[in-house]
Design an enzyme around this catalytic site. Structure first.
Site, PDB file in Angstrom:
ATOM      1  N   ASN A  62       4.966  -6.544   5.839  1.00 20.23           N
ATOM      2  CA  ASN A  62       4.173  -6.001   4.758  1.00 20.23           C
ATOM      3  C   ASN A  62       4.798  -5.140   3.505  1.00 20.23           C
ATOM      4  O   ASN A  62       4.773  -4.090   3.346  1.00 20.23           O
ATOM      5  CB  ASN A  62       3.256  -4.921   5.325  1.00 20.23           C
ATOM      6  CG  ASN A  62       1.985  -4.564   4.730  1.00 20.23           C
ATOM      7  OD1 ASN A  62       1.637  -5.171   3.511  1.00 20.23           O
ATOM      8  ND2 ASN A  62       0.976  -4.070   5.275  1.00 20.23           N
ATOM      9  N   HIS A 118      -4.149   3.278   6.715  1.00 20.67           N
ATOM     10  CA  HIS A 118      -4.561   2.305   7.626  1.00 20.67           C
ATOM     11  C   HIS A 118      -5.929   2.503   8.295  1.00 20.67           C
ATOM     12  O   HIS A 118      -6.615   1.349   8.307  1.00 20.67           O
ATOM     13  CB  HIS A 118      -3.374   2.199   8.586  1.00 20.67           C
ATOM     14  CG  HIS A 118      -2.378   1.089   8.481  1.00 20.67           C
ATOM     15  ND1 HIS A 118      -1.194   1.665   7.778  1.00 20.67           N
ATOM     16  CD2 HIS A 118      -2.086  -0.046   8.535  1.00 20.67           C
ATOM     17  CE1 HIS A 118      -0.417   0.755   7.688  1.00 20.67           C
ATOM     18  NE2 HIS A 118      -0.827  -0.314   8.122  1.00 20.67           N
TER      19      HIS A 118
END
Length: 505
Positions: free
Chosen positions: A346, A377
């Protein structure tokens, strides 16, 4: 499985027959179908709406409208949240003072994302693994907050106050509403990203992205013949689509055979030797990663197919299309440290965390960065357990690398042994750390860690206490103090010599 999750699908049910045939949730089928449609539109966009054939205004409008259509197909009326979040943040940018605009924008954008995540998780569908509308909002949050900091850097700071990277990213004028919406909601990145800088996106829209880039990516070939013609992304797109197909096949073959939940079952824990539990955990996590490889690589291929992602040339003159790539698969699977794994996983999110938090937080930037990552998140407790564990893992890995690694650099054979050991340790540490990220809830997560007797937590604590290491900022400060001290000693020495000459005279 598809029937059970259809009720939670907020988008179109047009593809439900296909969902029933392949036994996957309809929202996941919608996502893949929309990404494949976006891939076709990207090729069309690059050929027929090339910057040499049409104006930036038309490219902005088409990219935005296509993006909003895909969002509506996948998420229905929930896609209005994308516009609400973007509109609120743009209002803050316009009406708040430049001095504190980036802070207010950060709070509003992240706060709205967290509010939507709380509503989705605790009101509508707790534990839903399938695609949901907060996924694109996470990418939009990155884009909005990055832009806010870049506008603040460009309009309120002198160049001497900025790092080379911040100088390149700094925005010197306030974007128009169309440019802003196009950047946030274009069809190439609205469903899965990846995040990109505003300046890079505008360069793509206006057709200036093939000019020589900033010096860290430059090479001698760019000043020669390779600079003159526009490079083709065809081979890179085909390569990435092949990677997508392989990753999807691996994921669909393995993810049901190796469920992570099996590792916390009592009969498995009691009857399975420790070394087999470790191997099973590694394989279970290995089986989950191709899903992310597929999503991010496909998103990268879509951007490349549209002509976005060019990052200069290699030494052999071949074009590089990795400007906004989100992962390096081989570097992930063969990472020999916790940091190397995170640096290649990521990637654009890691850059966002670095630019808006780590480089700007004055107190304990490592802990602040992990905390922001957890908040971004979502609100599942497992996320916070994972990132709190990650702080300890990072500190322990840094201490080992700083104190022990130098002893293995005496020869190639010693370094090879060190790399094998640290690869195995890294894979186990990563698997151990992210189990709560997959299990989501507190109970199963603590059950897993207790079955391991919290051994890696205790080991990290012991390593950090036994092998202290100075932070990079402290080391840099000490180097600066040392340089200043050397200069001071040099000046004193010069003064003494002059005094001695005066006395002699």
């Amino acid at each position: 499985m598809a029937t059970q999750t259809t009720a939670s699908c907020t988008g179109s049910t047009l593809l439900k027959p296909i969902s029933d045939i392949i036994n996957l949730p309809v929202d996941q089928v919608n996502f893949v179908a929309c990404q494949l449609f976006a891939l076709l539109m990207a090729v069309w966009f690059r050929i027929y709406l090339h910057p040499s054939k049409t104006s930036p205004f038309v490219r902005h409008v088409v990219a935005t409208l296509l993006g909003l259509y895909l969002a509506l197909f996948c998420f229905g009326w929930y896609s209005l949240h994308f516009l609400v979040q973007s509109g609120l943040s743009y209002g803050v940018m316009i009406f708040a003072g430049l001095e504190h605009m980036h802070k207010y924008c950060f709070i509003v954008t992240l706060g709205y994302l967290i509010l939507c995540q709380i509503t989705r998780v605790y009101v509508f569908d707790y534990g839903m693994y399938s695609a949901d509308f907060t996924g694109p909002m996470m990418v939009i949050t990155q884009k909005i907050t990055s832009m806010a900091f870049e506008i603040h850097d460009g309009l309120t700071k002198q160049e001497a106050q900025l790092t080379p990277s911040q100088k390149y990213l700094a925005i010197s004028r306030m974007p128009s509403l169309l440019e802003y919406l196009s950047y946030n909601c274009n069809f190439m990145g609205i469903l899965a990203g990846p995040t990109c800088s505003y300046n890079d996106y505008i360069g793509f829209i206006e057709g200036t992205c093939y000019q020589p880039r900033h010096h860290e990516n430059a090479n001698g070939k760019e000043n020669g013949k390779f600079k003159q013609s526009e490079p083709s992304p065809k081979s890179d797109v085909i390569s990435k689509l092949s990677t997508c197909a392989i990753c999807l096949a691996i994921y669909l073959s393995l993810y049901r055979l190796l469920p992570v939940e099996h590792s916390i079952k009592e009969d498995f824990v009691k009857s399975t030797p420790v070394y087999l539990q470790i191997i099973y955990l590694y394989l279970a996590m290995l089986a989950l990663r191709p899903k992310y490889y597929f999503v991010w690589t496909l998103a990268d291929a879509i951007n490349n197919a549209a002509g976005f992602g060019f990052n200069g040339y290699n030494k052999d003159g071949s074009p590089r299309w990795d400007l906004i790539s989100n992962l390096r698969i081989l570097d992930i699977e063969f990472a020999t440290s916790f940091k190397l794994f995170l640096d290649n996983w990521n990637i654009q999110t890691a850059l966002w965390l670095k630019r808006v938090c780590y480089e700007r937080c004055p107190i304990n930037p490592t802990a602040a960065t992990f905390l922001l990552s957890a908040m971004w998140h979502g609100v599942y407790p497992g996320y916070y357990l994972t990132f709190v564990t990650g702080i300890g893992m990072t500190m322990a890995a840094r201490a080992v690398r700083h104190n022990i690694r130098p002893y293995f650099l005496v020869s190639d054979s010693h370094k090879y042994v060190y790399d094998i050991i640290t690869w195995a340790c890294t894979q186990v540490a990563i698997s151990y750390t992210v189990v709560p990220f997959v299990l989501l809830a507190v109970g199963p997560s603590l059950k897993f860690y207790s079955s391991w007797y919290f051994c890696l937590h205790l080991l990290c604590l012991l390593v950090v206490l036994a092998l202290p290491v100075k932070s990079k900022r402290r080391q840099a400060k000490e180097r600066q103090d040392g340089v200043a001290g050397d200069k001071h000693m040099h000046l004193n020495s010069t003064d003494n010599n002059c005094n001695q000459k005066d006395k002699a005279t």
